[in-house]
Design an enzyme around this catalytic site. Structure first.
Site, PDB file in Angstrom:
ATOM      1  N   LYS A   1      -8.985   8.620   1.565  1.00  0.00           N
ATOM      2  CA  LYS A   1      -9.508   7.259   1.382  1.00  0.00           C
ATOM      3  C   LYS A   1     -10.966   7.165   1.839  1.00  0.00           C
ATOM      4  CE  LYS A   1      -5.158   4.624   1.635  1.00  0.00           C
ATOM      5  NZ  LYS A   1      -4.182   5.603   2.165  1.00  0.00           N
TER       6      LYS A   1
ATOM      7  N   GLU B   1      -1.615   4.942  13.575  1.00  0.00           N
ATOM      8  CA  GLU B   1      -1.181   6.155  12.866  1.00  0.00           C
ATOM      9  C   GLU B   1      -1.465   7.409  13.698  1.00  0.00           C
ATOM     10  OE1 GLU B   1      -2.773   6.781   8.923  1.00  0.00           O
ATOM     11  OE2 GLU B   1      -1.315   8.377   8.508  1.00  0.00           O
TER      12      GLU B   1
ATOM     13  N   CYS C   1       0.810  -1.217   0.000  1.00  0.00           N
ATOM     14  CA  CYS C   1       0.000   0.000   0.000  1.00  0.00           C
ATOM     15  C   CYS C   1       0.847   1.273   0.000  1.00  0.00           C
ATOM     16  CB  CYS C   1      -0.920  -0.004   1.206  1.00  0.00           C
ATOM     17  SG  CYS C   1      -1.719  -1.590   1.425  1.00  0.00           S
TER      18      CYS C   1
ATOM     19  N   HIS D   1      -9.378   2.555  -0.835  1.00  0.00           N
ATOM     20  CA  HIS D   1      -7.928   2.356  -0.782  1.00  0.00           C
ATOM     21  C   HIS D   1      -7.422   1.847  -2.134  1.00  0.00           C
ATOM     22  CE1 HIS D   1      -3.965   1.530   0.361  1.00  0.00           C
ATOM     23  NE2 HIS D   1      -4.137   0.891   1.491  1.00  0.00           N
TER      24      HIS D   1
ATOM     25  N   HIS E   1      -2.344   8.189   5.943  1.00  0.00           N
ATOM     26  CA  HIS E   1      -2.606   6.914   5.279  1.00  0.00           C
ATOM     27  C   HIS E   1      -4.074   6.546   5.523  1.00  0.00           C
ATOM     28  CE1 HIS E   1      -1.785   3.162   3.372  1.00  0.00           C
ATOM     29  NE2 HIS E   1      -1.971   2.435   4.449  1.00  0.00           N
TER      30      HIS E   1
ATOM     31  N   PHE F   1       0.987  -3.327   4.011  1.00  0.00           N
ATOM     32  CA  PHE F   1       1.157  -4.702   4.459  1.00  0.00           C
ATOM     33  C   PHE F   1       2.648  -5.033   4.386  1.00  0.00           C
ATOM     34  CE2 PHE F   1      -3.240  -6.819   3.386  1.00  0.00           C
ATOM     35  CZ  PHE F   1      -3.818  -6.114   4.415  1.00  0.00           C
TER      36      PHE F   1
END
Lengths: 414, 84
Positions: free
Chosen positions: A338, A317, A166, A343, A306, A401
């Site tokens: 997002k 985060e 990602c 995403h 993110h 990931f």
């Protein structure tokens, strides 16, 4: 601190997203708070636990390439070519004999041409290898988009893919920045693309428990930093930026949109899908990017997070932002686009950097929609509506990931 | 199958694979120079020819096929008995 002499600027941007097929349409949708998430239309979702996604709709590949090219590449690569062509046109940069060796291409992708891999595997199983098209071997590789962009532009500097799940789009821009700083090239078409919305992609990611199952309310499913979030929404798209050495850009009279001043990349080395619980890798990526930019945390006016809408990412985060920015954290408008796009995996970082640049240019922070009950009420997630806010220095985060973390810092060019 | 019919069927395959208008596929056309068919497209076209006409094209034969008429001759020569 800065160790490189060359300054790197952004002179062009292109985007293909679930909320718009150009940078302007994408940006208008963000300011309107419009969600691009809906029931999946590209395949039959019968029996899958997740039936929603942020698909790209109304895209015509032949607007950007001949049909002979588009039929030989996966949709993810078509999106990349389209975004790259938009960015190059926006930058008004001409690739010719004089500069071709000094122009590179770096297009990141998390999953790559998954639809072609899946259909090719089914063809092999059903009809044998002779039924496989001869171009499949090239088209099912992760570097296919970069190769096709280089081919279409005639760019003969280094080209390839960066794959950090990602974070791929952000990594590609960061590595492109380094290529220019080192003097390898004077310009790079950098970005990311993904279209991982096949039955395999949705089925396997649903099994990892990362996807929202709010199938009956798609537009409310992606809710970054909201306490009621239950996972991310898979989405597709591409973002591309023209990065240039500032002197070269000025010499050719280019309009400079922003300067890329900092890049930090780290790994959690902790778990295949879960982030480090204390966000160690994320914190270090943010700090490295600030150090690279030579700016203190207190100088950052905006964070494009993110913000995936997963339980684990958003908690870590938010905590990591607290740790890196300390007392300054509550004063920073944070957003997760997002919430509207879903995403876009490898495209996310590139498209979100474009949103960050738009914020620098316009002084408007796009909202985090669906953020009704914030994870950390002390932080400012810019809920529901866009906000006027003068921004000189901004940060864009991407965490993937496998614990890949990448952060960019951009600044108004002065 | 008449020669005209074979040409029409072949032109349809070329159109499907390489996007060339059917009318441009003439017996005298050069595959690379006139129709812009590259090596990957040629492999794909000859696999489709095998499915359509039952005529296999080994790589060493394919390498020598430069024009539409050469392909048509190849199909005609090798078509299973009774089809033509």
């Amino acid at each position: 601190m800065r160790t490189y002499g060359r300054r790197v600027v952004i002179t062009g941007q292109g985007a293909v997203t679930p909320v718009g097929l150009s940078v302007q349409d994408f940006w208008d949708a963000l300011l309107a708070g419009r969600s691009g998430v809906g029931p999946i239309e590209s395949f039959d979702t019968e029996g899958l636990p997740v039936t929603i996604a942020g698909e790209v709709k109304g895209f015509e590949p032949t607007d950007y390439m001949p049909r002979t090219v588009s039929r030989r590449i996966d949709k993810y690569a078509q999106f990349a070519v389209a975004a790259a062509m938009q960015a190059v046109e926006h930058a008004k940069i001409v690739v010719d004999d004089a500069n071709t060796h000094r122009v590179g291409v770096l297009i990141g992708s998390g999953y790559g041409p998954t639809a072609l891999v899946q259909s090719g595997t089914l063809t092999l199983d059903g009809r044998g290898h002779r039924a496989l098209a001869p171009w499949l071997s090239a088209a099912t590789s992760i570097d296919c988009a970069a190769g096709e962009v280089a081919l279409r532009l005639g760019a003969t500097g280094p080209s390839g893919a960066v794959s950090t799940a990602c974070a791929s789009g952000t990594s590609a821009v960061g590595e492109a920045m380094r290529m220019i700083q080192r003097g390898d090239v004077d310009a790079v078409i950098a970005g990311g693309a993904d279209n991982s919305i096949t039955s395999f992609d949705i089925g396997s990611t649903a099994m990892s428990r990362a996807l929202s199952r709010r199938n009956d309310d798609p537009q409310r499913a992606s809710r970054p930093f909201d306490k009621d979030r239950d996972g991310f929404v898979m989405a597709a798209g591409a973002g591309a930026l023209v990065l240039e050495d500032a002197h070269s850009a000025e010499r050719r009279g280019a309009t400079i949109l922003a300067e890329v001043v900092g890049y930090g990349a780290t790994s959690d080395a902790y778990h295949p899908t879960a982030p480090h619980p204390e966000g160690l890798g994320a914190r270090r990526a943010m700090q490295l990017a600030l150090d690279d930019a030579g700016v203190p945390a207190s100088a950052v006016d905006h964070i494009n997070a993110h913000g995936t809408s997963t339980t684990l990412n958003d908690r870590t985060e938010a905590a990591a932002i607290r740790r890196v920015f300390g007392d300054h954290a509550p004063a920073i408008p944070i957003t997760s686009v997002k919430s509207m796009t879903g995403h876009m995996i490898g495209a996310a970082g590139a498209v979100e950097l474009i949103a960050t640049v738009q914020t620098l240019l316009t002084g408007i922070v796009p909202p985090t929609i669906n953020c009704d009950d914030p994870e950390d009420p002390g932080l400012d997630f810019t809920p529901h509506r866009p906000r006027q806010h003068d921004v000189k220095v901004a940060m864009s985060n991407s965490f993937g990931f496998a614990g890949h973390n990448a952060t960019l810092v951009v600044r108004r060019y002065e | 199958m008449s020669k005209e019919r074979v040409l029409a069927e072949f032109a349809e395959i070329v159109h499907e694979v390489a996007g060339i208008p059917v009318a441009e596929v003439q017996a005298g056309s050069h595959l690379r120079d006139d129709l812009d068919i590259d090596s990957l497209s040629l492999v794909e076209i000859m696999v489709a020819v095998e499915e359509k006409f039952g005529v296999a094209t080994p790589d060493e034969i394919a390498a020598d096929l430069e024009t539409v008429s050469a392909v048509l001759d190849h199909i005609e020569r090798n078509q299973p008995a009774g089809v033509l």
